[in-house]
Design an enzyme around this catalytic site. Structure first.
Site, short mmCIF file in Angstrom:
data_model
loop_
_atom_site.label_atom_id
_atom_site.label_comp_id
_atom_site.label_asym_id
_atom_site.label_seq_id
_atom_site.Cartn_x
_atom_site.Cartn_y
_atom_site.Cartn_z
N GLU A 68 0.80 -1.23 0.00
CA GLU A 68 0.00 0.00 0.00
C GLU A 68 0.83 1.28 0.00
O GLU A 68 0.31 2.36 0.24
CB GLU A 68 -0.98 0.03 1.18
CG GLU A 68 -2.34 -0.53 0.85
CD GLU A 68 -2.36 -2.03 0.58
OE1 GLU A 68 -3.20 -2.46 -0.21
OE2 GLU A 68 -1.54 -2.78 1.14
N ARG A 79 2.83 -8.56 4.57
CA ARG A 79 1.88 -8.12 3.54
C ARG A 79 2.68 -7.47 2.40
O ARG A 79 3.27 -6.41 2.56
CB ARG A 79 0.85 -7.15 4.09
CG ARG A 79 -0.22 -6.83 3.05
CD ARG A 79 -1.45 -6.21 3.65
NE ARG A 79 -2.48 -6.05 2.62
CZ ARG A 79 -3.67 -5.50 2.83
NH1 ARG A 79 -3.99 -5.09 4.04
NH2 ARG A 79 -4.54 -5.40 1.85
N TYR A 119 3.44 2.08 2.04
CA TYR A 119 4.06 2.47 3.30
C TYR A 119 5.58 2.21 3.25
O TYR A 119 6.11 1.79 2.23
CB TYR A 119 3.38 1.75 4.47
CG TYR A 119 1.95 2.21 4.69
CD1 TYR A 119 1.69 3.49 5.16
CD2 TYR A 119 0.87 1.38 4.42
CE1 TYR A 119 0.38 3.93 5.36
CE2 TYR A 119 -0.44 1.81 4.60
CZ TYR A 119 -0.68 3.09 5.07
OH TYR A 119 -1.97 3.52 5.25
N HIS A 176 -1.54 3.80 -1.95
CA HIS A 176 -2.61 4.75 -1.65
C HIS A 176 -2.62 5.91 -2.65
O HIS A 176 -3.67 6.52 -2.87
CB HIS A 176 -2.48 5.29 -0.23
CG HIS A 176 -2.91 4.31 0.82
ND1 HIS A 176 -4.09 3.60 0.74
CD2 HIS A 176 -2.33 3.93 1.99
CE1 HIS A 176 -4.22 2.82 1.81
NE2 HIS A 176 -3.17 3.00 2.57
N GLN A 184 -17.38 5.17 2.88
CA GLN A 184 -17.83 6.44 3.45
C GLN A 184 -17.64 6.54 4.96
O GLN A 184 -17.39 7.63 5.48
CB GLN A 184 -19.30 6.67 3.10
CG GLN A 184 -19.52 6.95 1.62
CD GLN A 184 -20.99 7.15 1.30
OE1 GLN A 184 -21.76 7.70 2.09
NE2 GLN A 184 -21.42 6.70 0.13
#
Length: 677
Positions: free
Chosen positions: A167, A217, A169, A255, A342
């Site tokens: 992701e 991961r 990081y 991201h 949301q």
């Protein structure tokens, strides 16, 4: 136990320990991790999922040091004092026979704090702080910090740790050329770029011994410029296995990537072929992730051997009892994650507590409690949109006698409009869930019934919940009563629309309607995976050689010319969801939708729509004008404050506030009110 889902329910033996089934609750940062006094709430949250049957839980990200914080003073595990609150969590999970890993996450250049560091001093597009390049000394100290954090996690009762390497990081920033431009032993070719991750795994294994789960991961598909190829991903995976990991988890996309990976328009299990490719080359169990939300999908992945476990984070926020319902053949009772983001990711990235749009109890288990009533009441709920269905089913589950009135022939309200928008097919699942709950909880449902206050008073209800929702706001300009002027509701219900369209109002509904009108009516729902991959420029070859797994996008010509307009001078779509709004803006941009702001609407004529833009009058030669300029509350049934009534009246959802269609608020208001009655 259900034979239909035998692969989901099969235990996984790791030699020194056994995970009772193949379902992993993946990491989801709730915000509760960051303050020790919130750990009783965090323990209740994880305990509920363990009670619901999940085999393995992974916590939200916990930093190994201050430089790794996501937010100032974020959650850490680097002192003995950190152990006690974490023991509340591990005890709550172990009580129900589940295993739990603590995720160690160093944010690197994604941190929203001034101490950020990375492999190279390249600023992230999603964080305000430019990172400092890590020195050799800092790298070695960070390796030691990871090991010490893992050691403390073991003392706190965790069954293992997950090392976050995807992701985008910190570890992903070292693994990929996208950020890593170093020329020393920590950068350059893949052997050097993966050194940091491997040394962390080795240090942790040495610190915790063999009988402790280490999960890594790994990003299988970076989806960014200068990202890794699949050959490099496989090299990393094999090296991680050799270094001592117990499980290989998978991540998709950074991201900052401009390709969607988890929003509702992403097809279910869209990335599992990449997981299957990596699984061919390692012997440790591999976990599939991203857009797996229902048992049929999970079972198919496991039965076909594409993965050894399936990871779901948001689906287990939506329904803590997902596994138990699957095991007892109650799949129709699962409250399905609709991947809207949301209330979960949007909250996380706004530094708010994460929860769930379809399940407002998520992360509020100790605060929003549904206890059996000691005094059953007769309750009328008027309106079977999501607010009304939420209130009715919660009240009935608590033992009240509930009658739900709906003027239309079906339940669902505005969700019946949303579910026809391309990419929002999952909204069907929410309606299905509530239909089952209405039946299961014994709610008396009266469809095609337009009730009035006199009738409610006559029937002798104790409480009346007004959830009558909204109607589209009309356009009040010259010619607005012409037949070519349609409301968004008429369009989404199938009214004919011309090939040149003006959409008035650029809120969420305006964007939805524009996307709906871009595609031919006969388009299959949902979009086939291959078509979706082409549209977003994703290399469909599981063993891709392209950088980051990207290729040139192929965008089909839109079937209509669309103008999307708003009166405001702000950027169109500024109010859309933080983690999903960019997807909608990108969709309209690449399909050549003309976006106009600061527009005044003057008149509708046979020629089209007259507007004023940049101080000049202009004619848009359009066939159809679609009005998406807000809604008005329907609340005629509410008595005035001075009126005396036999029942006590309450108002929720769009009937209470029509400023924006807000399903998150509507469902929460219904549940909170029903919990108190």
């Amino acid at each position: 136990m259900s034979a239909s889902y035998a692969h989901i329910l099969k235990p996984l033996h790791l030699g020194f320990t056994t995970i009772k089934n193949r379902v992993v609750m993946g990491s989801m940062h709730t915000g509760l991790e960051d303050r020790f006094y919130n750990y009783p709430k965090l323990a209740a949250y994880f305990g509920e999922r363990a009670k619901g049957g999940v085999g393995l839980i992974i916590t939200g990200g916990i930093s190994p040091n201050r430089q790794g914080w996501l937010l100032p003073a974020g959650g850490t595990m680097n002192t003995l004092g950190d152990i006690a609150p974490h023991r509340l969590v591990t005890h709550a999970v172990h009580k129900h026979g589940a295993k739990i890993l603590m995720q160690i996450l160093h944010a690197g250049r994604y941190g929203y704090q001034p101490f950020v560091v990375s492999s190279s001093p390249i600023k992230s597009p999603i964080s305000p702080f430019k990172p400092r390049q890590m020195t050799e000394k800092q790298i070695l100290q960070t390796i030691a910090d990871y090991a010490y954090t893992a050691k403390l996690a073991k003392r706190a009762g965790y069954d293992g740790v997950e090392i976050m390497g995807s992701e985008g990081y910190l570890l992903n920033q070292f693994l990929s050329r996208h950020v890593n431009q170093r020329q020393d032993r920590w950068g350059g070719d893949i052997q050097n770029r993966m050194r940091f991750s491997l040394e962390i795994v080795k240090a942790i294994r040495e610190a915790v011994g063999e009988k402790f789960i280490i999960c890594f991961r790994l990003s299988l598909l970076d989806l960014v410029h200068d990202g890794n190829t699949m050959s490099e991903v496989i090299v990393i995976a094999q090296a991680l296995e050799k270094a001592g990991i117990s499980l290989l988890n998978t991540g998709i996309g950074w991201h900052e990537a401009r390709i969607p990976t988890i929003v509702t328009s992403v097809p279910r299990a869209a990335f599992v072929d990449y997981t299957a490719e990596v699984k061919k080359h390692v012997s440790v169990p591999v976990i599939a992730s991203n857009r797996i939300n229902m048992p049929e999908t999970a079972e198919k992945i496991l039965a076909s051997g594409q993965a050894d476990m399936v990871q779901m984070a948001r689906p287990l926020l939506a329904d803590a009892y997902w596994v138990n319902k699957t095991a007892t053949n109650r799949v129709d009772e699962i409250n399905t994650c609709i991947a809207c983001n949301q209330a979960c990711l949007d909250h996380t990235f706004k530094n708010q507590r994460a929860t769930c749009l379809v399940n407002p109890r998520a992360a509020y288990e100790t605060e929003l409690v549904y206890v059996k009533t000691k005094k059953a009441k007769r309750i009328a709920v008027v309106g079977a949109g999501v607010a009304g269905m939420s209130a009715a089913t919660v009240a009935a589950s608590r033992g009240h006698a509930v009658t739900l009135f709906e003027a239309a022939a079906e339940v669902g309200g505005q969700f019946n409009l949303a579910k026809v928008v391309p990419g929002k097919e999952e909204f069907h699942e929410t309606i299905r869930y509530f239909k089952v709950q209405i039946e299961k909880t014994g709610v008396e449902l009266r469809l095609n019934t337009r009730v009035n206050r006199e009738q409610l008073e006559r029937e002798g209800f104790d409480e009346v919940i007004v959830a009558t929702g909204v109607i589209p706001r009309g356009l009040k300009i010259e010619g607005s009563d012409a037949p070519q002027v349609l409301s968004y509701a008429e369009v989404l219900r199938g009214a004919p629309v011309g090939l040149r369209v003006a959409v008035i109002g650029a809120g969420g509904i305006g964007f939805d309607v524009s996307e709906y009108l871009l595609k031919p009516e006969q388009q299959p729902q949902p979009l086939p995976l291959a078509d979706w991959q082409r549209e977003w420029g994703i290399d469909p070859n599981p063993h891709y050689y392209s950088e980051g797994g990207m290729q040139a996008a192929e965008v089909e010509a839109p079937v209509r010319q669309i103008y999307l307009m708003q009166r405001k001078t702000t950027t169109l779509g500024a109010g859309l969801g933080k983690t999903s709004g960019w997807v909608h803006r990108a969709q309209l941009k690449k399909h050549a939708v003309k976006m106009l702001r600061g527009v005044q609407y003057k008149a509708v004529t046979d020629e089209g729509l007259w507007i004023e833009s940049n101080g000049h009058d202009q004619l848009l030669r359009v066939d159809t004008i679609v009005v998406c300029a807000g809604q008005e509350s329907v609340k005629d049934i509410m008595p005035a404050a001075e009126q005396n009534t036999l029942a006590k009246y309450h108002i929720i959802g769009g009937a209470k506030l029509a400023a924006e269609l807000d399903a998150k608020r509507a469902i929460r208001e219904g549940a909170e009110l029903a919990a108190k009655l």
